[in-house]
Design an enzyme around this catalytic site. Sequence first.
Site, mmCIF file in Angstrom:
data_model
loop_
_atom_site.group_PDB
_atom_site.id
_atom_site.type_symbol
_atom_site.label_atom_id
_atom_site.label_comp_id
_atom_site.label_asym_id
_atom_site.label_seq_id
_atom_site.Cartn_x
_atom_site.Cartn_y
_atom_site.Cartn_z
ATOM 1 C CG ASN A 284 -11.024 26.916 -6.299
ATOM 2 O OD1 ASN A 284 -11.797 27.862 -6.259
ATOM 3 N ND2 ASN A 284 -9.874 26.965 -6.926
ATOM 4 C CG ASP B 173 -11.236 30.675 -7.054
ATOM 5 O OD1 ASP B 173 -10.916 31.073 -5.920
ATOM 6 O OD2 ASP B 173 -10.417 30.228 -7.875
ATOM 7 C CG HIS B 174 -16.169 29.251 -9.958
ATOM 8 N ND1 HIS B 174 -15.873 30.267 -10.840
ATOM 9 C CD2 HIS B 174 -15.241 28.286 -10.174
ATOM 10 C CE1 HIS B 174 -14.835 29.909 -11.585
ATOM 11 N NE2 HIS B 174 -14.428 28.721 -11.192
ATOM 12 C CG HIS C 182 -6.489 31.796 -8.870
ATOM 13 N ND1 HIS C 182 -6.542 31.242 -10.128
ATOM 14 C CD2 HIS C 182 -5.432 32.648 -8.898
ATOM 15 C CE1 HIS C 182 -5.566 31.725 -10.875
ATOM 16 N NE2 HIS C 182 -4.893 32.595 -10.158
ATOM 17 N NE ARG D 237 -7.813 34.626 -13.374
ATOM 18 C CZ ARG D 237 -7.469 33.586 -14.129
ATOM 19 N NH1 ARG D 237 -7.738 32.366 -13.740
ATOM 20 N NH2 ARG D 237 -6.860 33.755 -15.276
ATOM 21 N NE ARG E 141 -10.839 36.064 -14.680
ATOM 22 C CZ ARG E 141 -10.371 35.354 -15.706
ATOM 23 N NH1 ARG E 141 -10.825 34.145 -15.918
ATOM 24 N NH2 ARG E 141 -9.463 35.840 -16.514
ATOM 25 C CD GLU F 195 -5.793 27.594 -7.399
ATOM 26 O OE1 GLU F 195 -6.085 28.254 -8.407
ATOM 27 O OE2 GLU F 195 -6.318 26.520 -7.130
ATOM 28 C CB THR G 210 -5.640 27.766 -14.242
ATOM 29 O OG1 THR G 210 -6.086 28.702 -13.264
ATOM 30 C CG2 THR G 210 -4.131 27.744 -14.272
ATOM 31 C CD GLU H 69 -3.683 21.378 -7.612
ATOM 32 O OE1 GLU H 69 -3.388 21.876 -6.503
ATOM 33 O OE2 GLU H 69 -4.753 21.618 -8.204
ATOM 34 C CG HIS I 219 -8.434 22.844 -13.985
ATOM 35 N ND1 HIS I 219 -9.326 22.819 -15.012
ATOM 36 C CD2 HIS I 219 -8.198 24.159 -13.731
ATOM 37 C CE1 HIS I 219 -9.600 24.054 -15.384
ATOM 38 N NE2 HIS I 219 -8.935 24.887 -14.616
ATOM 39 N N GLY I 220 -11.178 20.601 -13.180
ATOM 40 C CA GLY I 220 -12.196 19.912 -13.975
ATOM 41 C C GLY I 220 -12.667 18.603 -13.374
ATOM 42 N N GLY J 155 -13.315 22.688 -7.425
ATOM 43 C CA GLY J 155 -14.107 23.895 -7.222
ATOM 44 C C GLY J 155 -15.366 23.940 -8.052
ATOM 45 C CG HIS J 156 -16.876 25.220 -12.574
ATOM 46 N ND1 HIS J 156 -17.667 24.365 -13.315
ATOM 47 C CD2 HIS J 156 -17.287 26.473 -12.877
ATOM 48 C CE1 HIS J 156 -18.501 25.076 -14.042
ATOM 49 N NE2 HIS J 156 -18.290 26.358 -13.800
HETATM 50 N N1 PXP Z 1 -6.310 23.473 -8.829
HETATM 51 C C1 PXP Z 1 -5.817 24.570 -9.433
HETATM 52 C C2 PXP Z 1 -4.357 24.838 -9.320
HETATM 53 C C3 PXP Z 1 -6.656 25.482 -10.114
HETATM 54 O O1 PXP Z 1 -6.142 26.579 -10.705
HETATM 55 C C4 PXP Z 1 -8.043 25.227 -10.132
HETATM 56 C C5 PXP Z 1 -8.979 26.174 -10.817
HETATM 57 O O2 PXP Z 1 -8.894 27.417 -10.278
HETATM 58 C C6 PXP Z 1 -8.517 24.077 -9.472
HETATM 59 C C7 PXP Z 1 -7.625 23.207 -8.854
HETATM 60 C C8 PXP Z 1 -9.973 23.764 -9.397
HETATM 61 O O3 PXP Z 1 -10.480 23.520 -10.679
HETATM 62 P P1 PXP Z 1 -12.040 23.368 -10.875
HETATM 63 O O4 PXP Z 1 -12.657 24.663 -10.471
HETATM 64 O O5 PXP Z 1 -12.177 23.065 -12.330
HETATM 65 O O6 PXP Z 1 -12.478 22.235 -9.992
#
Ligand code: PXP
Length: 251
Positions: free
Chosen positions: A10, A12-13, A46, A48, A52, A76, A107, A157, A200-201, A222-223
């Site tokens: 991911n 996004d960041h 994503h 949004r 953002r 996303e 999210t 997911e 996520h996380g 991602g993050h």
């Molecule tokens: N999966 C989904 C559906 C998400 O919304 C996100 C965060 O945007 C991620 C995975 C990735 O999460 P993280 O950035 O915490 O790794």
Amino acid sequence: MKSLPRLGINIDHIATIRNARGGDHPDPIAGAYAAIQAGADGITAHLREDRRHMRDEDMVRLQLLCESENIPLNMEMAATTEMLKIALELKPKAVCIVPERREERTTEGGLDVAAGHNTIAPIVRALKDNGSRVSLFIEAVEPQIQAAARSGADVVEFHTGAYAHALDDGDEIKADAYVEAFTQSAKLAASLGLEVHFGHGLTYENVSRIADIPECMELNIGHFIIGEAIFLGLDPAISEMRRIVMDSRES
Ligand code: PXP
């Protein structure tokens, strides 16, 4: 050895950092290209409602890149008319429908597919008819899994955010309970014909127990990876995640 889960990155960041100054640097599409070169199996982004991080034109450029590299773009999006229209025009290989609230930092929590069936099911159908594989980002609980199957989605997911927080807090008992719930939920989802992803996380520390779940076909991260890339570079940060995922499947 069990088959390896795909690693979706991911990006996004990268866009978050770019947007901090409002210009074009760092370019998230260049980041996606670097992630693909480093062995990402897919790129996740994503779009949004408040834009953002990703912008509309980013999504178009990402789709072109992913098409030319033969790598799936996983878009996303919230279950809204605006996002559906964009996704139908973009035609990404995959779409993940996520809950979205403007005031949230990221999210938080899964989609309530059980309560939102009448909104979500037609969106799933439209996206599938348009050629996208559709995933729903949900908590690993039976009513949501059953509702996801009823909606016609291809994939669920499971939201790993609370599991990651439990480990951050040093609460191993709570984390173990989440892993057990993921394990049982993954079996149930697979028995209903749903492919199982997690995200996520996730970090180097907490990914192994998730990657080890036999039904886990894809991890979206991602993050943490973008953060690690500040110290290591994107290629080593992704390679290290891949190594840990591979080891957890071999052990
Ligand atoms: N999966 C989904 C559906 C998400 O919304 C996100 C965060 O945007 C991620 C995975 C990735 O999460 P993280 O950035 O915490 O790794």
